[in-house]
Design a protein around this motif. Structure first.
Motif, mmCIF file in Angstrom:
data_model
loop_
_atom_site.group_PDB
_atom_site.id
_atom_site.type_symbol
_atom_site.label_atom_id
_atom_site.label_comp_id
_atom_site.label_asym_id
_atom_site.label_seq_id
_atom_site.Cartn_x
_atom_site.Cartn_y
_atom_site.Cartn_z
ATOM 1 N N THR A 31 0.861 -1.178 0.000
ATOM 2 C CA THR A 31 0.000 0.000 0.000
ATOM 3 C C THR A 31 0.897 1.228 0.000
ATOM 4 O O THR A 31 1.709 1.414 0.905
ATOM 5 N N THR A 32 0.767 2.024 -1.067
ATOM 6 C CA THR A 32 1.595 3.225 -1.177
ATOM 7 C C THR A 32 0.969 4.343 -0.370
ATOM 8 O O THR A 32 -0.230 4.606 -0.482
ATOM 9 N N GLY A 33 1.782 5.003 0.449
ATOM 10 C CA GLY A 33 1.254 6.042 1.330
ATOM 11 C C GLY A 33 0.970 7.342 0.611
ATOM 12 O O GLY A 33 1.530 7.629 -0.445
ATOM 13 N N ILE A 47 5.808 19.967 8.769
ATOM 14 C CA ILE A 47 6.568 18.772 8.403
ATOM 15 C C ILE A 47 5.580 17.682 7.986
ATOM 16 O O ILE A 47 4.916 17.095 8.831
ATOM 17 N N PRO A 48 5.434 17.431 6.675
ATOM 18 C CA PRO A 48 4.527 16.366 6.235
ATOM 19 C C PRO A 48 5.215 15.010 6.404
ATOM 20 O O PRO A 48 6.424 14.949 6.576
ATOM 21 N N ALA A 49 4.424 13.962 6.349
ATOM 22 C CA ALA A 49 4.988 12.629 6.546
ATOM 23 C C ALA A 49 4.348 11.644 5.584
ATOM 24 O O ALA A 49 3.328 11.932 4.948
ATOM 25 N N ILE A 50 4.979 10.470 5.485
ATOM 26 C CA ILE A 50 4.481 9.434 4.586
ATOM 27 C C ILE A 50 4.794 8.072 5.199
ATOM 28 O O ILE A 50 5.735 7.949 5.990
ATOM 29 N N ALA A 51 3.997 7.080 4.873
ATOM 30 C CA ALA A 51 4.273 5.708 5.316
ATOM 31 C C ALA A 51 3.886 4.762 4.194
ATOM 32 O O ALA A 51 2.864 4.969 3.527
ATOM 33 N N HIS A 52 4.728 3.768 3.934
ATOM 34 C CA HIS A 52 4.423 2.761 2.926
ATOM 35 C C HIS A 52 4.287 1.411 3.613
ATOM 36 O O HIS A 52 5.095 1.070 4.471
#
Lengths: 117, 150, 337
Positions: free
Chosen positions: C187-189, C324-329
């Protein structure tokens, strides 16, 4: 005198610590704030009595650096008029700055970056 | 308020509730002790110079120079960072903190060369102190000059 | 056949097997609770190089080499290398990969990089564009401090919510043949910005991204959290973990029973003074490669959802006052298909 220096110097640092913990100010901002504050308090005539009272307790913390900048400017204005506005401050601070530049340059030549534990 | 702003507001409250606070009381005590100790050292150096016959202003300047050099040496040896971790503002606010802020980037950036590394980066932390200190002294000096004119 | 699933996921039709994993870390990581599981623990953070940045590349070079060696294949069989790190323009990877002379995709996902690399590598293999893909990610405490915070010698205190950048590298070899563990889905964040600006609280920055990706994954695959033996986040730390549980509850999921965080596992916060935990590209990459991949290989874990998280900031964006944005994969790993 030592006790007075200890207490006054310590208290100035406590103000800094409160600013760091409560406002998330970076150390650079704290330093700027303190130097400007020392300068303004010097101009208002409030810092001289403190320096008289606490000696190094008031002159070693950075507000003392700001106070020295103002004092240098004021003395130089008395001596050489308007030119003192430009030359006085840095002249008073020059010993400390030159020592820091010189020492740091030599340190950079002789030492490598160290890792933190 | 739109939904995103509302969610951010709610999240901020949640973060504040979960994030541990700095131990301000303990930090302040350590800052007090360390900051005070550095000032006492300064007073001692100052007294040495005055009793050796130096005037008040030269003695103060020499005191600053010696504290600065001491801090530079401790910084280069990697000890000032350790003191700083313990003392917090107690080692940032004294003039030794200013010297630490000059020496630390000077050593750290030597790998980028003497000119663009050491030379250019030396004041990335402490530069603002000189900029704003000079500006403040000029503004205050200007005011002093005006008041003297009258 | 379309392999896209739900809002932001893919499932893999063909075999994507994680055949080897390697980890190289610094001395502090070696002293941590997982110390004995790392393949190489170097004696000092310079690792024979003369700067932190060059050391970071050396970690990448050694980590990638070792993963390939462990897979039993020559480097020339790697159809692609996908790697990233925390340095400006990802030079840590560039100089680490340069000797391999293999096709290279450099990626940036901050601390989520290993997840991004594994997802992209799996897509390449499942799509038939590669037989073997080498994916890795690394970071270096000293280089990260120098770039993002202050020179190391500056005497400053780290607040209790701060995390400690892991020095090291982790790499995996993905193949179209093998006995697993298998990558079965990803699943791409999305980039998630919850208005956090505190550089010293990365857990708070990244927890919403982790929650968003995990919830999307579970919805896309129509799974409950207990489908997995373990949901493994990258580097949320103690603060971020607490926030993640709360955010997941809001989404209607309880993951507190089968969740672990690499940032919490890698250090002992009491004796190692690492505050909220470990962070950095190498955190999730090295902990997964050293420990959790092995657990999957031994089949003491059978279904793991690996969710590395990243904070997408630069020193410039931070100084200009941006959030500060964030991402999770998320990468789903299973021992059977």
């Amino acid at each position: 005198m030592y006790i007075k220096a200890f207490i006054v110097g310590g208290l100035i640092c406590v103000i800094g610590q409160l600013l760091i913990d409560k406002t998330k100010f970076t150390p650079a901002r704290i330093l700027v704030l303190f130097v400007v504050a020392g300068c303004v308090l010097g101009a208002l005539g409030l810092y001289a009595p403190l320096a008289e009272f606490a000696g190094a307790g008031a002159t070693v913390p950075l507000p003392g650096f700001g106070y020295a900048l103002y004092k240098g400017a004021a003395e130089e204005i008395d001596r050489s008029g308007f030119l003192g506005v430009l030359t006085g401050g840095l002249k008073a601070a020059s010993a400390g700055i030159a020592a820091a530049v010189c020492g740091s340059f030599l340190a950079a030549l002789c030492f490598n970056p160290k890792e933190k534990e | 308020m739109n939904q995103q702003a509302l969610a951010e507001e709610r999240y901020k409250e949640l973060v504040n509730a979960v994030t541990p606070d700095s131990k301000t009381g303990e930090n302040c005590l350590r800052a007090f002790l360390c900051g005070g100790a550095i000032c006492v050292l300064g007073q001692f150096i100052n007294n040495c110079f005055t009793s050796a016959g130096f005037g008040k202003d030269p003695a103060a300047s020499y005191t600053a120079v010696i504290l600065v050099l001491l801090s530079v040496v401790l910084t280069a040896a990697g000890l000032y960072a350790k003191i700083g971790k313990f003392a917090g503002a107690g080692s940032v606010v004294p003039i030794t903190g200013f010297a630490n802020a000059v020496a630390a980037p000077a050593v750290e950036f030597k790998k980028e060369g003497l000119v663009m590394g050491v030379g250019a980066r030396m004041f990335i932390v402490a530069g603002p102190v000189i900029v704003f200190g000079t500006l403040a002294s000029m503004i205050m000096g200007l005011i002093y000059w005006f008041t003297r004119m009258r | 056949m379309n392999k896209h699933l739900g809002a932001q996921s893919v499932w893999f039709e063909n075999v994507v097997s994680v055949n080897a994993a390697a980890s190289v870390v610094g001395p502090k990581e070696g002293q941590g609770p997982l110390g004995k599981y790392f393949d190489i623990v170097c004696e000092d953070n310079l690792f024979g190089a003369d700067s932190w940045e060059k050391a970071e590349s050396e970690f990448a070079r050694r980590g990638l080499d070792l993963a390939v060696k462990k897979s039993g294949l020559p480097m020339d069989n790697m159809d692609y290398i996908i790697s990233g790190d925390l340095l400006n323009q990802s030079t840590g990877s560039t100089f680490g990969v340069i000797d391999t002379k293999r096709p290279f995709f450099g990626i940036f996902g901050a601390c989520s990089t290993i997840g991004e690399g594994m997802a992209l590598g799996s897509v390449l293999i499942d799509g038939g564009f590669a037989y073997n893909v080498l994916a890795g990610a690394g970071s270096h405490f000293c280089a990260a401090e120098k770039q993002f915070r202050f020179p190391l010698e500056l005497g400053s205190q780290r607040p209790p919510s701060s995390t400690w950048t892991v020095t090291g590298h982790g790499a995996v070899v993905l193949s179209n043949l093998g006995e697993g563990p298998f990558v079965t889905g990803a699943t791409t964040g999305k980039i998630v910005d919850m208005g956090v600006k505190d550089q010293n609280n990365m857990g708070a920055v990244m927890a919403p991204a982790a929650a968003d990706t995990i919830a999307s994954h579970l919805r896309d695959f129509n799974r409950a959290p207990d489908y997995y033996d373990l949901i493994l986040t990258g580097d949320l730390g103690y603060v971020g973990r607490d926030l993640l549980y709360t955010l997941m509850k809001d989404e209607g999921y309880d993951i507190s029973r089968n969740h672990k965080d690499c940032g919490i596992e890698i250090f002992d916060r009491e004796s190692q003074d690492t505050h909220s935990g470990g962070s950095g590209c190498a955190c999730a990459a090295s902990v997964f490669s050293a420990y959790f991949w092995r657990k999957l290989k031994e089949k003491s874990l059978n279904k793991v959802l690996f969710v590395p998280t990243g904070a997408l900031l630069s020193p410039t964006s931070f100084m200009q006052g941006e959030n500060i944005p964030a991402i999770a994969h998320a990468v789903a790993l299973e021992t059977s298909r």
